[in-house]
Design an enzyme around this catalytic site. Structure first.
Site, PDB file in Angstrom:
ATOM      1  N   THR A  86      -4.847  46.894   2.714  1.00 33.51           N
ATOM      2  CA  THR A  86      -4.499  46.655   1.315  1.00 33.51           C
ATOM      3  C   THR A  86      -3.428  47.645   0.905  1.00 33.51           C
ATOM      4  O   THR A  86      -2.943  48.439   1.728  1.00 33.51           O
ATOM      5  CB  THR A  86      -5.723  46.842   0.397  1.00 33.51           C
ATOM      6  OG1 THR A  86      -6.089  48.230   0.389  1.00 33.51           O
ATOM      7  CG2 THR A  86      -6.900  45.996   0.854  1.00 33.51           C
ATOM      8  N   HIS A 115       9.500   3.637  -3.650  1.00 31.87           N
ATOM      9  CA  HIS A 115       9.549   3.446  -2.202  1.00 31.87           C
ATOM     10  C   HIS A 115      10.615   4.348  -1.577  1.00 31.87           C
ATOM     11  O   HIS A 115      10.955   4.193  -0.406  1.00 31.87           O
ATOM     12  CB  HIS A 115       9.851   1.983  -1.858  1.00 31.87           C
ATOM     13  CG  HIS A 115       8.943   1.007  -2.512  1.00 31.87           C
ATOM     14  ND1 HIS A 115       9.287   0.319  -3.655  1.00 31.87           N
ATOM     15  CD2 HIS A 115       7.680   0.627  -2.204  1.00 31.87           C
ATOM     16  CE1 HIS A 115       8.285  -0.457  -4.020  1.00 31.87           C
ATOM     17  NE2 HIS A 115       7.295  -0.288  -3.160  1.00 31.87           N
ATOM     18  N   THR A 159      -5.515  40.219  -8.803  1.00 33.90           N
ATOM     19  CA  THR A 159      -6.148  41.443  -8.325  1.00 33.90           C
ATOM     20  C   THR A 159      -5.173  42.606  -8.334  1.00 33.90           C
ATOM     21  O   THR A 159      -5.515  43.724  -8.728  1.00 33.90           O
ATOM     22  CB  THR A 159      -6.696  41.221  -6.907  1.00 33.90           C
ATOM     23  OG1 THR A 159      -7.614  40.125  -6.924  1.00 33.90           O
ATOM     24  CG2 THR A 159      -7.417  42.469  -6.414  1.00 33.90           C
ATOM     25  N   SER A 167       0.850  -1.193   0.000  1.00 32.83           N
ATOM     26  CA  SER A 167       0.000   0.000   0.000  1.00 32.83           C
ATOM     27  C   SER A 167       0.885   1.243   0.000  1.00 32.83           C
ATOM     28  O   SER A 167       2.041   1.219   0.409  1.00 32.83           O
ATOM     29  CB  SER A 167      -0.911  -0.005   1.219  1.00 32.83           C
ATOM     30  OG  SER A 167      -1.808  -1.092   1.167  1.00 32.83           O
ATOM     31  N   PRO A 215       1.500  42.798   1.922  1.00 32.17           N
ATOM     32  CA  PRO A 215       2.572  42.843   0.913  1.00 32.17           C
ATOM     33  C   PRO A 215       2.325  43.868  -0.184  1.00 32.17           C
ATOM     34  O   PRO A 215       3.274  44.459  -0.711  1.00 32.17           O
ATOM     35  CB  PRO A 215       2.593  41.414   0.357  1.00 32.17           C
ATOM     36  CG  PRO A 215       1.267  40.825   0.703  1.00 32.17           C
ATOM     37  CD  PRO A 215       0.857  41.476   1.989  1.00 32.17           C
ATOM     38  N   GLY A 216       1.062  44.108  -0.549  1.00 30.10           N
ATOM     39  CA  GLY A 216       0.767  45.127  -1.550  1.00 30.10           C
ATOM     40  C   GLY A 216       1.155  46.508  -1.073  1.00 30.10           C
ATOM     41  O   GLY A 216       1.717  47.319  -1.829  1.00 30.10           O
TER      42      GLY A 216
END
Length: 623
Positions: free
Chosen positions: A544, A244, A490, A69, A605-606
């Protein structure tokens, strides 16, 4: 980290989960880690005997496979008409027991004297699998069953001179399942099915690569074969790593996708195949028709898989001159979470052409991916022909304001603008790791790369002379085009809106006699910021980029509104960006979904990107 209860019960729970997913398709063989097609069982799940001696499936060749398995969907996912009759599951990376294999043979076929057509065992080339399946095969034969066994050894990473163990069995085994299953479904006898399975097995070459090794569920010690950076600190990868975690051919610094594809294909070609005389020759040659299976070893994104497919097929068709007529992409034989992929290639030449009808036969096996048969041999290949495109409407050649743009009253505008764009772009490119780090915490991790793409595009257009530096309105329009063509997301569309609005605001001055001054540019900057807020819906305090843009815009005119002060604007932008790290909620963007404890301490961050640009701009202005 794994979704796991007690590791010792994991295989049982996995089987239970499959039965819940496919309640009409699968049945468990009682007291064994064995799954069978439901046609071999009575109405209840727990039966160790065939449903009926008169059941049609018991009067044609049955197929069994299995192994340890951890390679799901192999092999239970290939149970279905025209594929496997059942699968025997061992423990994690462990061969199944002889008793379970023998019980499976008894469940899917009848003794020869009772009309049984026999059972084919398809086994990957590992010592434990060969021994246990082989023992069960011999025991079943002694009980009067007609059984044969085919061993698949398609891994081209193990040198032919590497002892008696030979090549490992890997993802090409799935193609053998399909060929043998299709032949059995067509009513062929066991000898004919076995011959076709052997033909397929010896025609396939496979090779895997990994960026990170497998981690085994429940293991107290993490796999000690981790792929670690080298002494130079370079990220490494492994060519030929086994399913493996066995050692591959070599480790090397991380390669590009195209180079990875070339490494895989060259290794397969070097390993080659034996011809009728016993000589080793390349697996494929120019003009050959190929089946290509690109297998996700468990941890590669679908996006990356598509990149690898493109690289592999481009190399096979454009460089090797072959024709890929059937391609399969997905997770066919994995290694838990191994971050890697393999390719299996099957040339449809010589005797291997006989397998085509059985590869193409329909099946209801849940893990089988329907092969896309592109075109007949000789027709144009999808990867090499030109893509028909619908012509896009050409933009207007001139704005409605014609050539009556207000004159530029700023000394050396073109020269200063060029220096600002270059310096700001370089600053953003250098800041990509920092922006990515922040966005990985409070966003979706793409802000740094998105900003970097835009900066590189602007730099390239600047170097090629594709930015109109003679007038700020034209320049802002060109910057909007550059952002639109490169950034996406965006952030991309918001910055495009900023530049477009700044451009049109300059076109809409009341009189051409006013001329464009530094104050006019500051007003255009403010108009761009307002457009970002209006169309995006965010305000100052929303966490933002606007938390840096609004303060910068307000500070640009200075305290007495008499002169533009870019240095003050840069300081205000940085203060605004830093303030976002103290905001415990976000009202826009991906950060809106995050909890307070995640947001606190990490700036948006923007907003940081805006501060970096404003500071770079101030450095040029102050010279």
């Amino acid at each position: 980290k794994k979704f796991l209860n007690d590791p010792s019960h994991a295989v049982d729970e996995y089987i239970s989960g499959l039965l819940l997913q496919y309640p009409t398709h699968l049945r468990r063989l009682a007291n064994h880690h064995v799954l069978l097609h439901s046609s071999f069982a009575a109405a209840t799940n727990n039966t160790t005997t065939p449903a009926s001696n008169h059941h049609p499936n018991l009067h044609r060749v049955s197929l069994l496979s299995g192994g340890g398995s951890g390679h799901e969907p192999s092999h239970a996912g290939y149970i279905g008409q025209n594929m496997l009759s059942g699968a025997i599951l061992g423990g994690i990376f462990a061969s199944p027991s002889v008793s379970s294999i023998l019980a499976s043979i008894r469940a899917v076929t009848l003794p020869t004297l009772k009309g049984g057509k026999g059972c084919l065992l398809i086994v990957k080339n590992y010592t434990g699998d060969r021994l246990n399946f082989g023992m069960a095969c011999e025991m079943a034969i002694s009980e009067g069953y007609h059984v044969s066994m085919v061993i698949v050894a398609d891994d081209c990473a193990v040198a032919r001179t590497k002892g008696i163990t030979g090549a490992r069995g890997v993802a090409g085994t799935v193609l053998v399942h399909k060929v043998a299953g299709g032949a059995a479904g067509a009513g062929m006898d066991l000898e004919a099915v076995t011959i076709l399975a052997k033909t397929a097995a010896k025609s396939i070459g496979s090779l895997g690569v990994a960026l990170e090794a497998v981690t085994i569920p429940g293991a107290e010690v993490v796999n000690d074969r981790l792929i670690k950076p080298n002494d130079k600190g370079e990220s490494m990868m492994e060519i030929g790593l086994g399913i493996h975690g066995e050692a591959g051919m070599r480790q090397c610094p991380l390669l590009s996708c195209n180079d990875i594809a070339d490494e895989m294909l060259h290794a397969i070609q070097r390993y080659g195949k034996e011809d009728e005389s016993g000589s080793v020759v390349p697996l494929y040659k120019s003009g050959d028709e190929l089946i290509v299976m690109v297998n996700n070893l468990g941890g590669i994104s679908n996006f990356e898989m598509s990149l690898l497919v493109r690289s592999l097929i481009a190399s096979l068709e454009m460089e090797a001159g072959c024709m890929v007529t059937r391609v399969m992409v997905g997770s066919f034989m994995t290694s838990f979470d191994m971050k890697g992929a393999s390719v299996s290639i099957m040339p449809l030449t010589g005797d291997a052409r006989n397998v085509i009808p059985y590869i193409d036969a329909e099946t209801d096996a849940p893990a089988w991916s329907k092969i896309d048969i592109w075109t007949q041999p000789g027709a144009p290949r999808p990867s090499s022909i030109e893509i028909d495109e619908i012509p896009a409407d050409a933009p207007a050649t001139e704005a409605s304001y014609g050539s009556s743009l207000p004159p530029v009253l700023i000394d050396d505008f073109s020269d200063v603008a060029s220096k600002i764009l270059s310096h700001c772009s370089q600053a953003i490119i250098s800041a990509e790791p920092l922006l990515t780090k922040y966005d990985t915490i409070v966003g979706d991790g793409d802000c740094g790369m998105t900003m970097e793409r835009g900066a590189k595009e602007i730099l390239q257009r600047l170097e090629l002379g594709k930015l109109r530096l003679d007038h700020p309105s034209s320049l802002f329009s060109d910057l909007a085009d550059a952002v639109s063509a490169s950034m996406g997301g965006t952030s991309g569309i918001l910055l495009e809106l900023f530049f477009r609005k700044a451009s049109t605001s300059l076109q809409q001055l009341n009189s051409v006699e006013e001329g464009i001054t530094s104050k006019t540019l500051a007003t255009a900057f403010q108009a761009g910021v307002d457009a970002v807020s209006f169309y995006g819906g965010a305000q100052q305090g929303s966490r933002t980029m606007l938390d840096a843009l609004f303060p910068a815009s307000a500070a640009m005119f200075g305290k007495d509104n008499s002169a533009v002060n870019v240095q003050e604007a840069a300081v205000a932008a940085r203060d605004g960006a830093d303030a976002t790290a103290r905001m415990d909620r976000a009202e826009a963007g991906r950060s809106n979904y995050l909890a307070e404890n995640v947001l606190m301490g990490t700036p948006d961050p923007g907003a940081v990107a805006v501060a970096i640009v404003m500071e770079a701009m101030a450095e040029i202005i102050s010279q």
